[in-house]
Design an enzyme around this catalytic site. Structure first.
Site, PDB file in Angstrom:
ATOM      1  CB  VAL A  14     -41.188 -33.655 -31.432  1.00 51.87           C
ATOM      2  CG1 VAL A  14     -41.749 -32.598 -30.468  1.00 51.87           C
ATOM      3  CG2 VAL A  14     -41.430 -35.053 -30.895  1.00 51.87           C
TER       4      VAL A  14
ATOM      5  N   GLY B  87     -39.905 -34.201 -23.639  1.00 53.65           N
ATOM      6  CA  GLY B  87     -40.271 -35.605 -23.419  1.00 53.65           C
ATOM      7  C   GLY B  87     -41.364 -36.123 -24.334  1.00 53.65           C
TER       8      GLY B  87
ATOM      9  N   GLY C 152     -41.172 -36.728 -27.576  1.00 57.57           N
ATOM     10  CA  GLY C 152     -40.603 -37.764 -28.437  1.00 57.57           C
ATOM     11  C   GLY C 152     -40.564 -39.113 -27.721  1.00 57.57           C
TER      12      GLY C 152
ATOM     13  CG  ASN D  18     -30.432 -36.345 -36.674  1.00 57.18           C
ATOM     14  OD1 ASN D  18     -30.247 -35.606 -35.708  1.00 57.18           O
ATOM     15  ND2 ASN D  18     -31.628 -36.571 -37.191  1.00 57.18           N
TER      16      ASN D  18
ATOM     17  CE1 TYR E  83     -34.874 -42.822 -32.684  1.00 53.76           C
ATOM     18  CE2 TYR E  83     -33.151 -42.355 -34.278  1.00 53.76           C
ATOM     19  CZ  TYR E  83     -34.468 -42.262 -33.875  1.00 53.76           C
ATOM     20  OH  TYR E  83     -35.378 -41.611 -34.657  1.00 53.76           O
TER      21      TYR E  83
END
Lengths: 147, 147
Positions: free
Chosen positions: B85, B93, B95, B122, B129
């Site tokens: 993104v 939002g 992503g 990261n 995730y």
């Protein structure tokens, strides 16, 4: 020793699946194998993956299983998903023949690189890859969602 | 905010390449990007990879780039190679919409799982995730040979 490396045919796929299971047992992950020879046959026919087998006296003794993938940084990249030599045929150079055939095929199909993964404790495999001038990266983690 | 998620067309590929470069800069790896928009266009036409883009007011603001891969343990597996993104559109939002579209497309194409990688430092991505119930594996190393 007369080893022949050749592309797999649909008749080899039962044996290919059996070798995947053998490797998974070595990797302490037999219960992770959810596929069947039937699923492999369908996906192989659909061109989802390719296989080369090593043959000794009409017996399949090893294989490489790979498919074309993509690196946004480099372009076409061949991914080696499985690489097995049956336990009793190890340490005779069969793995090197299979690996060389995989590299040659990857170049022939226009790949700019090859990639695969190794378990961090698999010292024997890591030594083999280092001998073949592969670069090992330890700073990427795998992320997955199983449906 | 009216975000549209749609499959990329060949006209979007210049912008897709620009976003890959933006992500590589963030990952401190700009010099690793050896591809060009022209290579992407050829490989996209050849069906080597697929892309969905997020569009806001006619501007492409993000994308997911993926391809069908194979897991010898699970079967067909969609691999997410890039997920971007644009910096100034983050935290809105977008992503999540792209990620959801990727999951939906993977299921529609018969994948049994999705997989990708994340850099170990990261934290922002890792949190995203984990929030999406992904499983992170730290015990596999990448191995590669660049031709």
């Amino acid at each position: 020793m007369n080893i022949q490396i050749r592309p797999a045919t649909i008749e080899d796929i039962d044996e290919v699946h059996a070798m995947v299971r053998e490797l998974a047992i070595f990797e302490k992950a037999e219960s992770s194998v959810k596929t069947s020879p039937e699923i492999y046959k369908k996906d192989f026919k659909d061109g989802i993956f390719e296989v080369k087998v090593a043959v000794l006296n009409q017996e399949i003794v090893g294989m490489v299983l790979y498919f074309m993938a993509y690196s946004t940084w480099r372009g076409k990249m061949m991914y080696l998903d499985d690489f097995v030599v049956k336990n009793k045929y190890r340490n005779r150079g069969i793995g090197q023949l299979l690996f060389d055939a995989f590299i040659q095929e990857s170049k022939a199909q226009g790949a700019t690189m090859v990639k695969w993964q190794v378990l961090d404790w698999n010292e024997h495999a890591i030594r083999f890859y280092e001998k073949n001038k592969a670069e090992i990266e330890k700073n990427w983690w795998n992320v997955k969602i199983i449906f």
